[in-house]
Design a protein around this motif. Structure first.
Motif: not given
Length: 50
Positions: A3, A19, A26, A28, A30-34
């Motif tokens: 990223w 990406r 995304r 930064s 909340n990096p799990n939500a793309t």
């Protein structure tokens, strides 16, 4: 996958990251939500923001 964030962001954690293959964005914080995007959509967004 790698990223990237703007070099102007410095050490801030309040950034939008892309990406490396330009297939998603995304937050930064909340990096799990793309957000999946097409490379064309990301290029158009970048051109519009500039």
């Amino acid at each position: 996958m790698t990223w990237r964030k703007s070099s102007r962001s410095g050490n801030e954690s309040n950034c939008v990251e892309l990406r490396q293959d330009l297939s998603a964005a995304r937050d930064s914080k909340n990096p799990n939500a793309t957000l999946p995007l097409t490379p064309t959509a990301i290029r158009n967004l970048i051109a519009h923001v500039r």
